[in-house]
Design a protein around this motif. Structure first.
Motif, mmCIF file in Angstrom:
data_model
loop_
_atom_site.group_PDB
_atom_site.id
_atom_site.type_symbol
_atom_site.label_atom_id
_atom_site.label_comp_id
_atom_site.label_asym_id
_atom_site.label_seq_id
_atom_site.Cartn_x
_atom_site.Cartn_y
_atom_site.Cartn_z
ATOM 1 N N LYS A 110 21.196 -7.438 52.341
ATOM 2 C CA LYS A 110 21.404 -6.228 51.563
ATOM 3 C C LYS A 110 20.457 -5.152 52.043
ATOM 4 C CE LYS A 110 21.589 -4.450 46.846
ATOM 5 N NZ LYS A 110 21.362 -4.733 45.411
ATOM 6 N N THR A 141 19.143 -1.214 51.060
ATOM 7 C CA THR A 141 19.114 -0.235 49.965
ATOM 8 C C THR A 141 18.509 1.074 50.447
ATOM 9 O OG1 THR A 141 18.888 -2.018 48.336
ATOM 10 C CG2 THR A 141 18.339 0.212 47.618
ATOM 11 N N GLN A 142 19.293 2.124 50.287
ATOM 12 C CA GLN A 142 18.812 3.488 50.561
ATOM 13 C C GLN A 142 19.124 4.293 49.307
ATOM 14 O OE1 GLN A 142 21.099 3.567 54.590
ATOM 15 N NE2 GLN A 142 19.415 5.048 54.788
ATOM 16 N N THR A 143 18.109 4.673 48.562
ATOM 17 C CA THR A 143 18.346 5.278 47.257
ATOM 18 C C THR A 143 17.940 6.735 47.176
ATOM 19 O OG1 THR A 143 16.192 4.508 46.506
ATOM 20 C CG2 THR A 143 18.095 3.083 46.030
ATOM 21 N N CYS A 148 13.985 2.911 53.348
ATOM 22 C CA CYS A 148 14.950 1.814 53.464
ATOM 23 C C CYS A 148 14.263 0.527 53.028
ATOM 24 C CB CYS A 148 15.426 1.676 54.899
ATOM 25 S SG CYS A 148 16.460 0.210 55.218
ATOM 26 N N THR A 149 14.868 -0.185 52.105
ATOM 27 C CA THR A 149 14.412 -1.531 51.775
ATOM 28 C C THR A 149 15.546 -2.502 52.041
ATOM 29 O OG1 THR A 149 15.043 -1.293 49.459
ATOM 30 C CG2 THR A 149 12.762 -0.748 50.038
ATOM 31 N N TYR A 150 15.176 -3.752 52.258
ATOM 32 C CA TYR A 150 16.183 -4.729 52.647
ATOM 33 C C TYR A 150 15.900 -6.066 51.984
ATOM 34 C CZ TYR A 150 12.551 -6.330 55.847
ATOM 35 O OH TYR A 150 11.365 -6.799 56.375
ATOM 36 N N ASP A 151 16.889 -6.912 52.022
ATOM 37 C CA ASP A 151 16.735 -8.267 51.512
ATOM 38 C C ASP A 151 17.546 -9.208 52.393
ATOM 39 O OD1 ASP A 151 17.325 -10.018 48.368
ATOM 40 O OD2 ASP A 151 15.804 -10.287 49.916
ATOM 41 N N SER A 179 10.355 -3.337 53.711
ATOM 42 C CA SER A 179 10.750 -1.948 53.879
ATOM 43 C C SER A 179 10.709 -1.572 55.355
ATOM 44 C CB SER A 179 9.871 -1.014 53.062
ATOM 45 O OG SER A 179 8.595 -0.899 53.641
ATOM 46 N N GLY A 235 23.254 0.348 54.915
ATOM 47 C CA GLY A 235 22.988 0.973 53.641
ATOM 48 C C GLY A 235 23.967 2.112 53.409
ATOM 49 N N LYS A 236 23.819 2.778 52.268
ATOM 50 C CA LYS A 236 24.738 3.853 51.883
ATOM 51 C C LYS A 236 24.477 5.140 52.658
ATOM 52 C CE LYS A 236 26.922 1.737 48.460
ATOM 53 N NZ LYS A 236 28.349 1.402 48.539
#
Lengths: 117, 114
Positions: A3, A5-7, A23-26, A74, A108-109
């Motif tokens: 996953k 995540t770009q918020t 950017c964070t990731y999992d 991150s 990400g988005k």
């Protein structure tokens, strides 16, 4: 599963200043790669920079550098000395080891960056 | 070296028609990916191939979508019958089977289904 995540909402930066895109990731993979792509208004996807999960140093490519903090999961992109041509959408992406279960690139988005003159 | 080549660049068709998108990957690349990009859903992986074999097609929306890779230098993505909700930009990308493995993208095929 992977996953990204770009918020951040749309980002604005003054020309010649630096900007950080978050950017964070999992992932459960022990080995993985992190990528940043740029998509200008013309639509093409342009590869910018790569960071391997076992790389000791943060990646740099010209004005682009990647602030990789593995413990925090991150991988922020830093653009130094912004130029008008940097205005684009920026995507963070992750890929597991080629040949493994997560060989695909997960995106990400995206974040929209606008550089002001 | 030539990059990933996609055709057509733009396609406008009517609902119910068959659409075929084509891709020529970079020579020597072992992986080929089909992505779809929309404003609502972002970049979605539809399917990817390794050495011409489909590995993961879990992103293919439904049976109307099919993809083939008959040889190392050609792949097709077919939609039959097409629907307005299939309107999107479809990207093909390829990469090498190596530790780094960044994807190189084609310019995309913009599909509009009326």
């Amino acid at each position: 599963a992977q996953k990204i995540t770009q918020t951040q909402p749309g980002m604005f930066v003054q020309e010649k200043e630096a900007v950080t895109l978050d950017c964070t990731y999992d992932t459960s993979d022990p080995s993985y790669g992190l990528f940043w792509y740029k998509q200008p208004s013309s639509g093409e996807m342009i590869f910018l920079i790569y960071q391997g999960s076992y790389d000791q140093q943060n990646a740099t490519e010209g004005r682009y550098s990647l602030n990789f903090q593995k413990a925090r999961k991150s991988a922020n992109l830093v653009i130094s000395a912004s130029q008008l041509g940097d205005s684009a959408m920026y995507f963070c992406a992750m890929r597991g080891s080629p040949g493994g279960a997560n060989s695909k690139l997960t995106f990400g988005k995206g974040i929209t960056l606008s550089v002001r003159p | 070296d030539a990059g990933v080549i996609q055709s057509p660049r733009h396609e406008v068709t009517e609902m119910g028609q068959e659409v075929t998108l084509r891709c020529k990957p970079i020579s020597g690349h072992d992986y080929l990916f089909w992505y779809r990009q929309t404003m609502m859903r972002g970049l979605e992986l539809l399917i990817y191939f390794n050495n011409n074999v489909p590995i993961d097609d879990s992103g293919m929306p439904e049976d109307r979508f099919s993809a083939k890779m008959p040889n190392a230098s050609f792949s097709t993505l077919k939609i039959q019958p097409s629907e307005p909700r299939d309107s999107a930009v479809y990207f093909c990308a390829s990469s090498r089977d190596r530790t780094r493995g960044e994807l190189f993208f084609g310019e995309g095929s913009r599909l509009t289904v009326l």
